[in-house]
Design a protein around this motif. Structure first.
Motif, short mmCIF file in Angstrom:
data_model
loop_
_atom_site.label_atom_id
_atom_site.label_comp_id
_atom_site.label_asym_id
_atom_site.label_seq_id
_atom_site.Cartn_x
_atom_site.Cartn_y
_atom_site.Cartn_z
N GLU A 149 6.60 1.42 10.60
CA GLU A 149 5.32 0.82 11.00
C GLU A 149 4.23 1.06 9.94
N PHE A 150 4.28 2.23 9.28
CA PHE A 150 3.19 2.56 8.36
C PHE A 150 3.55 2.41 6.87
N VAL A 151 4.67 1.74 6.58
CA VAL A 151 4.99 1.46 5.16
C VAL A 151 3.89 0.55 4.63
N GLY A 152 3.32 0.93 3.49
CA GLY A 152 2.22 0.13 2.90
C GLY A 152 0.88 0.43 3.56
N LYS A 153 0.88 1.27 4.60
CA LYS A 153 -0.38 1.64 5.28
C LYS A 153 -0.53 3.16 5.23
N GLY A 154 -0.01 3.75 4.17
CA GLY A 154 -0.08 5.20 4.01
C GLY A 154 1.28 5.82 3.75
N VAL A 155 2.35 5.13 4.18
CA VAL A 155 3.71 5.63 3.87
C VAL A 155 4.21 4.90 2.64
N SER A 156 4.70 5.67 1.68
CA SER A 156 5.17 5.07 0.43
C SER A 156 6.40 5.81 -0.09
N TYR A 157 7.15 5.10 -0.94
CA TYR A 157 8.34 5.71 -1.58
C TYR A 157 8.15 5.77 -3.09
N CYS A 158 6.93 5.48 -3.56
CA CYS A 158 6.69 5.44 -5.01
C CYS A 158 5.35 6.05 -5.36
N ALA A 159 5.40 7.30 -5.83
CA ALA A 159 4.16 8.01 -6.17
C ALA A 159 3.45 7.36 -7.35
N THR A 160 4.22 6.90 -8.34
CA THR A 160 3.59 6.29 -9.52
C THR A 160 2.83 5.03 -9.12
N CYS A 161 3.43 4.27 -8.19
CA CYS A 161 2.79 3.01 -7.80
C CYS A 161 1.57 3.26 -6.92
N ASP A 162 1.68 4.14 -5.93
CA ASP A 162 0.65 4.24 -4.89
C ASP A 162 -0.22 5.49 -4.97
N GLY A 163 0.14 6.42 -5.87
CA GLY A 163 -0.66 7.65 -6.02
C GLY A 163 -2.14 7.39 -6.24
N PRO A 164 -2.51 6.48 -7.17
CA PRO A 164 -3.94 6.27 -7.45
C PRO A 164 -4.74 5.79 -6.23
N GLN A 180 14.60 2.30 -10.72
CA GLN A 180 13.99 3.65 -10.55
C GLN A 180 13.13 4.04 -11.75
N THR A 181 13.53 3.59 -12.93
CA THR A 181 12.80 4.01 -14.13
C THR A 181 11.34 3.57 -14.08
N ALA A 182 11.10 2.42 -13.44
CA ALA A 182 9.71 1.95 -13.34
C ALA A 182 8.87 2.91 -12.50
N LYS A 183 9.53 3.77 -11.73
CA LYS A 183 8.79 4.72 -10.87
C LYS A 183 8.56 6.06 -11.55
N ALA A 184 9.15 6.26 -12.72
CA ALA A 184 9.01 7.55 -13.42
C ALA A 184 7.68 7.60 -14.15
N ALA A 185 6.88 8.62 -13.82
CA ALA A 185 5.53 8.68 -14.40
C ALA A 185 5.58 9.01 -15.90
N GLY A 186 6.29 10.07 -16.24
CA GLY A 186 6.34 10.47 -17.65
C GLY A 186 7.76 10.83 -18.02
N ILE A 187 8.34 10.09 -18.96
CA ILE A 187 9.72 10.37 -19.38
C ILE A 187 9.66 11.14 -20.70
N GLU A 188 10.31 12.29 -20.73
CA GLU A 188 10.23 13.13 -21.92
C GLU A 188 11.62 13.39 -22.51
N ASN A 189 12.61 12.60 -22.03
CA ASN A 189 13.98 12.87 -22.51
C ASN A 189 14.71 11.60 -22.92
N TYR A 190 13.96 10.55 -23.26
CA TYR A 190 14.62 9.34 -23.76
C TYR A 190 14.44 9.35 -25.28
#
Ligand SMILES: Cc1cc2nc3c(=O)[nH]c(=O)nc-3n(C[C@H](O)[C@H](O)[C@H](O)COP(=O)(O)OP(=O)(O)OC[C@H]3O[C@@H](n4cnc5c(N)ncnc54)[C@H](O)[C@@H]3O)c2cc1C
Length: 302
Positions: free
Chosen positions: A120-135, A37-47
């Protein structure tokens, strides 16, 4: 035969690997990825030690440490654990590994909506990772389904790129930290829709929108969009051990204060356990603790 086999490459597993490698134990780190999960965190401010760092940067630093210690690792998923005479056998799709002890750090995985069109639409617009697919959604209309901290983290991330961001909450209130809600409400791009129960995701090759039920009026509403991020929570990855060790009603592995599970020689750390508060620093601390417990177990066995 390994001294210890670590399952999971998130902060708990990576920290356990660092500790046991420094003790010169023969270890294997089994994980389909590094970071969890940590790889999906955009900005960590508490480590501690870092005012702000991205999840990927933090994980890269931990991975560098295990590489410098030449920790053996294999990109595979554990499917089951079996007891053998002098330890355990960890079975993957491809093969099996024998070990004297096991450290389970398999963390959590995202929950699915389980509505038509989602798979059906995973990877075609449906995603579970904003950091990875947001751009990928620059200047597009995006829907985030969810109302907790993960959903609002995703919304903050997506807002950097998208033209418009809808947050679809099934509840009449968001469940996130107040500061995240306040920030999002101030954004001209952001809109929160409450009482919205997602019914279906549709498209043609790529996502074109979703339909939700307004729980107050009962009306089905069409919301055209280009991308959908599903952020409705996480569930512990314990399927492969649920018949082997004790897990609680939340599907978390029950551990004692040393990280020991109900089976002698099997330890667990991080988000997969019943330890309260799921955070990176806690997972890393837990990883260190169970590595030392496993080491103590091993030296008293030999
Ligand atoms: C978007 C987001 C933002 C976050 N932001 C923060 C933050 O700012 N600060 C903070 O402290 N925390 C944050 N968190 C929480 C933090 O990321 C977790 O608490 C932490 O990653 C837990 O570490 P872990 O090692 O226990 O598990 P995970 O990170 O879940 O890692 C589990 C690992 O196990 C692997 N695995 C799973 N099943 C198997 C199997 N069967 N066989 C082998 N390997 C397996 C996975 O692939 C993964 O590598 C955030 C989480 C998310 C999702």
């Amino acid at each position: 035969m390994y001294d210890s086999l670590i399952i999971g490459g998130g902060p708990a597993g990576l920290t356990a690997a660092i500790y046991l490698a420094r003790k010169k134990m023969k270890i294997l780190l089994l994980s389909p990825d590094f970071g969890g999960q940590t790889a999906k965190a955009a900005g960590i401010e508490n480590y501690p030690g870092f005012e702000k760092i991205s999840g990927i940067e933090l994980i890269d630093l931990m991975v560098k440490q295990i590489e410098d210690l030449t920790v053996e690792n294999i990109s595979e998923e554990a499917k089951s654990i079996e007891k053998i005479e002098d330890g355990f056998k960890v079975v993957t799709k491809a093969q099996s590994y024998q070990t004297k002890s096991i450290i389970i750090c398999s963390g959590k995985t995202h929950r699915k909506l389980n509505v038509p069109g989602e798979d059906e639409f995973v990877g075609k617009g449906v995603s579970y990772c904003a950091t990875c697919d947001g751009p990928l959604l620059k200047d597009k209309t995006v829907v985030i389904v969810g109302g907790g901290n993960s959903a609002m983290d995703a919304a903050t991330e997506i807002e950097k790129y998208a033209q418009q961001v809808f947050v679809l909450s099934v509840l009449p209130e968001l469940q996130c930290d107040a500061i995240l809600k306040e920030r999002f409400e101030k954004s001209p791009k952001g809109k929160i829709i409450y009482n919205a129960e997602t019914q279906e995701i549709y498209g043609e090759g790529l996502v074109k929108g979703l339909k939700y039920k307004d729980q107050k009026s009962g009306q089905i509403i069409d919301l055209p969009c280009d991308g959908i991020f599903v952020e409705i929570g996480w569930t512990p990855s314990t399927d492969f051990v649920k018949d082997t060790i004790k897990i609680n009603q939340l599907q978390e592995i029950e551990v004692d204060q040393n990280g020991a599970t109900s089976v002698s020689g099997i330890f667990a750390a991080g988000d997969v356990t019943n330890t309260p508060f799921k955070q990176i620093v806690i997972a890393a601390g837990d990883g260190a603790k169970v590595a030392l417990s496993a080491w103590k177990f091993l030296i008293t066995q030999n």
